[in-house]
Scaffold this active site. Structure first.
Site, PDB file in Angstrom:
ATOM      1  N   GLU A  65      -6.015  -8.502  -0.311  1.00 32.64           N
ATOM      2  CA  GLU A  65      -6.712  -8.728   1.204  1.00 32.64           C
ATOM      3  C   GLU A  65      -8.011  -8.399   0.890  1.00 32.64           C
ATOM      4  OE1 GLU A  65      -4.555  -5.565   3.563  1.00 32.64           O
ATOM      5  OE2 GLU A  65      -2.833  -6.097   2.844  1.00 32.64           O
ATOM      6  N   GLU A 120       0.856  -1.177   0.088  1.00 27.51           N
ATOM      7  CA  GLU A 120       0.035  -0.150  -0.051  1.00 27.51           C
ATOM      8  C   GLU A 120       0.890   1.293   0.119  1.00 27.51           C
ATOM      9  OE1 GLU A 120      -2.995  -0.440   3.092  1.00 27.51           O
ATOM     10  OE2 GLU A 120      -4.135  -1.657   1.827  1.00 27.51           O
TER      11      GLU A 120
HETATM   12  C1  GLA Z   1      -4.084  -2.766   4.949  1.00 24.61           C
HETATM   13  C2  GLA Z   1      -2.640  -3.361   5.006  1.00 24.61           C
HETATM   14  C3  GLA Z   1      -2.611  -4.508   5.898  1.00 24.61           C
HETATM   15  C4  GLA Z   1      -3.398  -4.403   7.168  1.00 24.61           C
HETATM   16  C5  GLA Z   1      -4.901  -3.909   6.692  1.00 24.61           C
HETATM   17  C6  GLA Z   1      -5.817  -3.861   7.744  1.00 24.61           C
HETATM   18  O1  GLA Z   1      -4.833  -2.869   3.847  1.00 24.61           O
HETATM   19  O2  GLA Z   1      -2.106  -3.792   3.751  1.00 24.61           O
HETATM   20  O3  GLA Z   1      -1.252  -4.805   6.219  1.00 24.61           O
HETATM   21  O4  GLA Z   1      -3.133  -3.317   7.884  1.00 24.61           O
HETATM   22  O5  GLA Z   1      -4.896  -2.843   5.995  1.00 24.61           O
HETATM   23  O6  GLA Z   1      -7.057  -3.497   7.272  1.00 24.61           O
END
Ligand code: GLA
Ligand code: ZN
Length: 681
Positions: free
Chosen positions: A311, A149
């Site tokens: 995710e 991210e």
């Molecule tokens: C992001 C991060 C993860 C985690 C999630 C929690 O997407 O990439 O490591 O912190 O948020 O929602």
């Protein structure tokens, strides 16, 4: 794309470094038993992989990869650069980003790294090369995730120097910069690149006082520079990896969906083999099903290819408040992501964290490691998806595109102008109006090829130039239908007001001129072929070579056109001179889409219809996002629900349930006969 031969693939994020080694084998077995085939690891494990500068310890990761591979799981390996270790910060405190208020966040969280700090770049090169050398020819590793991210603005001295260099490359002569930014205003002239500072952080919200707001040209370039810094940083990693890995290993990065406004994802994704993104529907404050859908369509639109969800939310989560999916929504949201183009979903996370700030992020397993409801639900989803292997050939079907643009987004961050013009919210309102009619929509960045679409909607594009104008004009000339929202073409690419009739570069194709604008406190009714109200922001239109689809009923612009249309051959160009309410959007889209013969549906509010094309057939996902059962009917013959098995022309969809409809033989036969008749006739 990687391993699409396995149908829709499911997996999880796993952090071997957070659990005792004796436990790994059991986790691998539980994952395999439940039907997972992918596991992502490594993306925050820098301190464990390089405990001291230049000393690499990857044997533990090798062992972990081995355990999972033996259970049939392919590994997505993250480069761990989102979480630099203490030794780097201790030796080089300047790797930590500086906030606009000159405050350094310090060690102890993550993303404490400036994308322009030389020490961070050198350390990045070292760890990425070490991992690439060790695992680049490893057939247990199917893909790499670069960093995690990417994003965040930094105001440090490295960024300031890099920004000056970026400007020098762009403008070459300081005089051109002065002209472009219009520094005659308030004696803002620069004599030297080294005089240029970073802009003040954020504009004052609409209605506040913006006495200290920065020069708009400077602010826009700084946003572009910040975005470029991450694009360059990602490219740096991907180039290092490409030289070291076998071609079967794919490179990706986990993006944050449509709503993350800081990094130009169109540029960021150009380097990637495939786009992946992180999907947390419960974190959406509005809880509307159209927002995750918009993100999904925008992520697929970046390469106009299927994506991975790196995710996918599996349980309750949140820092200050634990946002909780209702029973059934984990499965529902998974199908939604798949319907919008995901060919793999990795749930976040395997096991609830025992430590750290994400203790409230519930994983597939509880923190104590026991198997419970979420594990069982995941198992049922795996079984179901195994039976739906045809989904691996399903492509989202879209005859409509919604166009968005990062320059426009950045300009509106600097000069919000009116809350009714907010970029993300405006795109969302148009997108939602289209989707409520059951239309498939591609959400694509400016510059995308539009020729395949019957309808292109441009809800929010304040920044236009000659190329954009020419492309959109050519689209209409070729028979396309174009709908443009208000506040279009009011800035050129340097954020200056164009010396042209507004909407600049679009006035001719639209056949209008915007002659006045107004923020309005009360909605104004508009009436005509299209009816409803204009709310928040309105524009006065001089209709030169177009017709009025709606006129203002009252207000300062009473009697004048609010919505215009210029027909041109088979093409048409519509301008909406204000922030239309839902009634305006719906009646306009029904008129336009009806004329184009696009299939429109009457759907209950909570029901989402996703049209797909699969092995030469049309499929529909039907998702009930509400917590009451809904009835739906499809007129076109009978359909088989490939999930529940029912065959009918009408269905009851229980709350949070999903149907996957395929035309049943009779319907298909009938259509085939009709088509033959047409051919014969
Ligand atoms: C992001 C991060 C993860 C985690 C999630 C929690 O997407 O990439 O490591 O912190 O948020 O929602
Ligand atoms: Zn910096």
């Amino acid at each position: 794309m990687a391993a699409s031969d396995h149908g829709i693939r499911l997996g999880v994020a796993y952090y071997p470094e957070q659990w005792p080694r004796e436990r790994w084998a059991l986790d691998a077995q539980l994952m395999a038993d439940v039907g997972l085939s992918l596991v992502r690891m490594g993306e925050f494990a820098w301190a464990q992989l390089e405990p001291e500068p230049g000393r690499f310890e990857a044997a533990w990761l090798d062992d972990a990869i081995d355990l999972f591979a033996r259970r049939g799981l392919d590994v997505v390996l993250g480069t761990p650069t989102a979480a630099p270790p203490l030794w780097l910060v201790r030796e080089h405190p300047d790797v930590v980003p500086l906030a606009a208020d000159r405050h350094r966040v310090g060690f102890g969280n993550r993303r404490h790294c400036c994308p322009n700090a030389p020490a961070f770049l050198a350390a990045t090169d070292r760890i990425v090369s070490a991992l690439g050398e060790r695992f680049g020819h490893d057939d247990r590793v199917c893909a790499w995730q670069i960093d995690n991210e990417l994003g965040g603005r930094c105001y440090c001295d490295h960024c300031r120097s890099a920004f000056r260099l970026w400007l020098e490359r762009k403008y070459e002569q300081i005089e051109l910069l002065n002209e472009s930014w219009g520094t005659a205003f308030w004696s803002q002239r620069y004599d030297d690149w080294d005089d240029i500072g970073l802009p003040a952080p954020d504009p004052v919200p609409p209605g506040g006082f913006a006495r200290r707001a920065p020069n708009p040209g400077l602010a826009l370039d700084f946003r572009r520079f910040t975005s470029d810094s991450y694009v360059r940083y990602e490219r740096r990693q991907s180039e290092l990896l490409r030289a070291l890995i076998r071609p079967e290993q794919q490179i990706t990065h986990n993006l944050m969906g449509f709503y993350f406004p800081e990094v130009d994802y169109a540029s960021l994704s150009a380097e990637l083999d495939f786009v992946s993104w992180d999907n947390y529907p419960s974190l959406d404050p509005t809880r509307s099903w159209t927002r995750p859908a918009l993100s999904a369509d925008a992520m697929r639109g970046l390469k106009r290819r299927r994506v991975w969800v790196m995710e996918q939310q599996v349980g309750p989560l949140g820092w200050e408040y634990v946002h909780t999916p209702r029973r059934g929504q984990m499965r529902l949201h998974s199908y939604q992501a798949i319907g919008h183009g995901a060919e793999a979903l990795l749930f976040f996370r395997w096991r609830t964290a025992r430590f750290g700030t994400e203790q409230n992020w519930y994983g597939v397993l509880d923190a104590n490691g026991t198997v419970g409801r979420r594990y069982e639900e995941l198992g049922r989803l795996c079984d179901e998806l195994r039976r739906l292997d045809l989904l691996e050939d399903a492509e989202a079907e879209a005859e409509v595109a919604v166009l968005y643009d990062y320059d426009s987004r950045f300009v509106l961050q600097v000069q919000p102008t009116n809350a009714a013009l907010a970029h993300e919210a405006t795109i969302h309102r148009w997108y939602a109006a289209l989707r409520r009619l059951g239309l498939g929509v591609d959400v694509v960045p400016r510059g995308s090829d539009l020729s395949a679409y019957r309808l292109v909607v441009v809800p929010s594009m304040p920044v236009v130039d000659g190329t954009v104008g020419a492309d959109l004009t050519a689209y209409v000339d070729a028979g396309g239908t174009l709908v443009i929202g208000p506040h279009a073409g009011v800035r050129d690419p340097s954020s200056a007001a164009p010396l042209r009739r507004l909407p600049a570069w679009l006035d001719q194709v639209l056949g209008i001129e915007v002659t006045d604008v107004a923020s309005i406190d009360d909605p104004v009714d508009v009436h005509g072929l299209v009816s409803g109200a204009i709310d928040g922001w309105s524009e006065e239109l001089a209709v030169l070579d177009a017709t009025a689809l709606a006129r203002y009923v009252d207000g300062d612009f009473a009697g004048g056109a609010a919505i215009s249309e210029r027909r041109h051959g088979d093409g048409s160009a519509v301008y909406v001179g204000g922030a239309g309410d839902d009634a305006v959007l719906e009646s306009l889209l029904r008129t336009v889409c009806g004329r184009l013969g696009l299939p429109l549906f009457e759907l209950p509010n909570d029901v989402e219809l996703i049209p797909l094309r699969c092995r030469g057939e049309r499929l529909f996902f039907v998702l009930n996002h509400g917590d009451r059962e809904q009835r739906i009917g499809l007129s076109d013959g009978t359909w088989r629900d490939l999930i529940g098995g029912a065959v009918n022309d009408r269905f009851i969809v229980p709350k949070f349930e999903v149907l996957l409809l395929r035309p049943e033989e009779t319907g298909r036969q009938r259509r085939a006969e009709e088509e033959e008749a047409v051919v014969a006739g």
